[in-house]
Scaffold this motif. Structure first.
Motif, mmCIF file in Angstrom:
data_model
loop_
_atom_site.group_PDB
_atom_site.id
_atom_site.type_symbol
_atom_site.label_atom_id
_atom_site.label_comp_id
_atom_site.label_asym_id
_atom_site.label_seq_id
_atom_site.Cartn_x
_atom_site.Cartn_y
_atom_site.Cartn_z
ATOM 1 N N GLN A 31 0.835 -1.204 0.000
ATOM 2 C CA GLN A 31 0.000 0.000 0.000
ATOM 3 C C GLN A 31 0.874 1.260 0.000
ATOM 4 O O GLN A 31 0.583 2.217 -0.727
ATOM 5 N N LEU A 35 0.966 4.088 -2.792
ATOM 6 C CA LEU A 35 0.691 5.484 -2.424
ATOM 7 C C LEU A 35 1.828 6.399 -2.865
ATOM 8 O O LEU A 35 1.583 7.507 -3.357
ATOM 9 N N GLN A 38 1.525 6.967 -6.471
ATOM 10 C CA GLN A 38 0.441 7.914 -6.710
ATOM 11 C C GLN A 38 0.895 9.330 -6.389
ATOM 12 O O GLN A 38 0.593 10.282 -7.129
ATOM 13 N N PHE A 193 -3.580 11.996 -0.238
ATOM 14 C CA PHE A 193 -2.661 10.863 -0.347
ATOM 15 C C PHE A 193 -1.500 11.004 0.635
ATOM 16 O O PHE A 193 -0.996 10.000 1.151
ATOM 17 N N MET A 196 -2.937 9.766 3.807
ATOM 18 C CA MET A 196 -3.039 8.315 3.777
ATOM 19 C C MET A 196 -1.662 7.672 3.909
ATOM 20 O O MET A 196 -1.504 6.636 4.571
ATOM 21 N N ASN A 197 -0.646 8.291 3.264
ATOM 22 C CA ASN A 197 0.710 7.755 3.338
ATOM 23 C C ASN A 197 1.247 7.836 4.768
ATOM 24 O O ASN A 197 1.875 6.888 5.262
#
Length: 402
Positions: A31, A35, A38, A193, A196-197
């Protein structure tokens, strides 16, 4: 580095095994890699949009300057048209006065005008002057009217040009607004992001603590067969040197990669042997054939369909964690993943070139299975081998998918 963290498990609750934790940790690691890819893409998109918005803004400023020049030209033409109309009116007034004089004069016969003159010279001068004045006024009015008509045409053309400039400026402004909206959305996505990271990294740190606590706990039960300190470059289950794996193709055009399923490629012995020190053959990544770097680039590119590009003279193994992110958008971190490059010697002044391997599998006890080339044993080099190394002994480079 010694792990001294202690995990307290509530009564009645079974502690998770390292294998269970590793499975979740692998998912979190993947993940994080996704990420970061991204984030890399969003960063590039944001920079492109910022550049486009700046270009469009400059274009708007240029068009507004052109509109201002058009407005100044229109004002000049309006002033000249007004001046021409004033001159036409003035000349028409003079002409009217002259026409009255001419009319009054022409109401008399030439003989009467002659007898009314002091002498013959006055008569001739008077007749000539009236005719010249009539001709001059008519010509002057005609010329001024022609000039005015041309200025009116120029005015219409300038109004058309200005209207086009305004329309173009409004269109560019609309495009800039749209790009600015996309830029704001991209920045918002990038921030999300990033959040989230950060959350995934915090989750990974928690899992790593739990994982190593499980490893320590299981070591007391004989499940951990390694007593090395974390970070030590060591290996186990070495396959031995296996030549340069130029295996014959099967009937379907694939070759058998040692320890794996059939692959539609092989690395091979198709270049000069290191035994003769003929190292001048360079592969498509600007790396010397049958070095560890050349094999790793080939394996990751063909075996895992990753975007490995030319290293442009900066392809020593210890350089990969720096050059691969810069040149081809890879991600370098301490997270093992199948298909990643495992680097030994990064930031190690005692290692001249470093060593790169390819992660083929992740074990449940914190070790990873790697394939490699040119792992030197008793002076033998330029050959294929596999082994297992501690995950925390390497830096991992994750290339983007092709």
């Amino acid at each position: 580095m010694v792990w001294s963290m202690l995990v307290i498990v509530p009564a009645g609750v079974s502690a998770r095994t390292s294998a269970e934790i590793q499975q979740e940790l692998n998912a979190v690691n993947q993940q994080i890699v996704d990420l970061q890819h991204q984030l890399h893409a969003l960063s590039g998109q944001r920079q492109t949009l910022e550049r486009d918005v700046a270009i469009l803004y400059n274009e708007i400023l240029m068009l507004e300057a052109q509109i201002a020049l058009s407005e100044a030209e229109l004002e000049r033409l309006e002033n000249e048209i007004a001046d021409a109309e004033e001159r036409i009116d003035r000349n028409l007034t003079f002409m009217a006065d002259g026409l009255v004089s001419i009319f009054l004069s022409e109401s008399m016969s030439p003989l009467e005008r002659l007898f009314g003159s002091a002498n013959i010279g006055d008569f001739v001068d008077s007749e000539t002057q009236m005719r010249m004045m009539s001709s001059h006024l008519a010509t002057s009015v005609s010329e001024v009217r022609a000039d005015r008509e041309q200025m009116v045409k120029d005015q219409y053309e300038m109004e058309r040009i200005k209207a086009e400039q305004v329309l173009q400026r409004n269109g560019v402004q609309m495009r800039r607004n749209q790009q600015a909206q996309l830029l704001a959305e991209t920045r918002g996505q990038e921030a999300e992001f990033q959040r989230m990271n950060q959350q995934a990294n915090a989750n990974r740190a928690r899992l790593q603590e739990e994982f190593y606590a499980a490893i320590m706990r299981e070591a007391g039960n004989g499940q951990n067969n390694s007593t090395r300190p974390p970070g030590t470059r060591t290996f186990r289950n070495f396959s031995g040197l296996q030549g340069c794996i130029n295996f014959p193709a099967s009937a379907t055009g694939t070759v058998q990669w040692p320890g794996t399923a059939a692959r539609a490629y092989s690395y091979g012995c198709n270049h000069a042997s290191f035994a003769t020190h003929s190292w001048a053959t360079v592969d498509m990544w600007q790396l010397y054939n049958r070095e560890c770097v050349s094999f790793a680039a080939h394996r990751i590119y063909h075996g895992f369909n990753r975007d490995v590009r030319g290293f442009a003279g900066a392809g020593n193994a210890k350089m990969w964690p720096d050059t691969a992110p810069r040149i081809m958008g890879a991600v370098a971190n301490n997270v093992p993943a199948v298909g990643a490059a495992a680097i030994w010697g990064y930031n190690d002044p005692t290692s001249q070139f470093g060593h790169v391997m390819v992660v083929e599998a992740i074990r449940s006890d914190g070790w990873v299975l790697v394939s490699q080339f040119n792992f030197i044993v008793n002076g033998r080099r330029g050959e294929y081998s596999t082994m297992e190394i501690p995950a925390d002994s390497a830096v991992f480079v994750h290339f983007r998918s092709r």
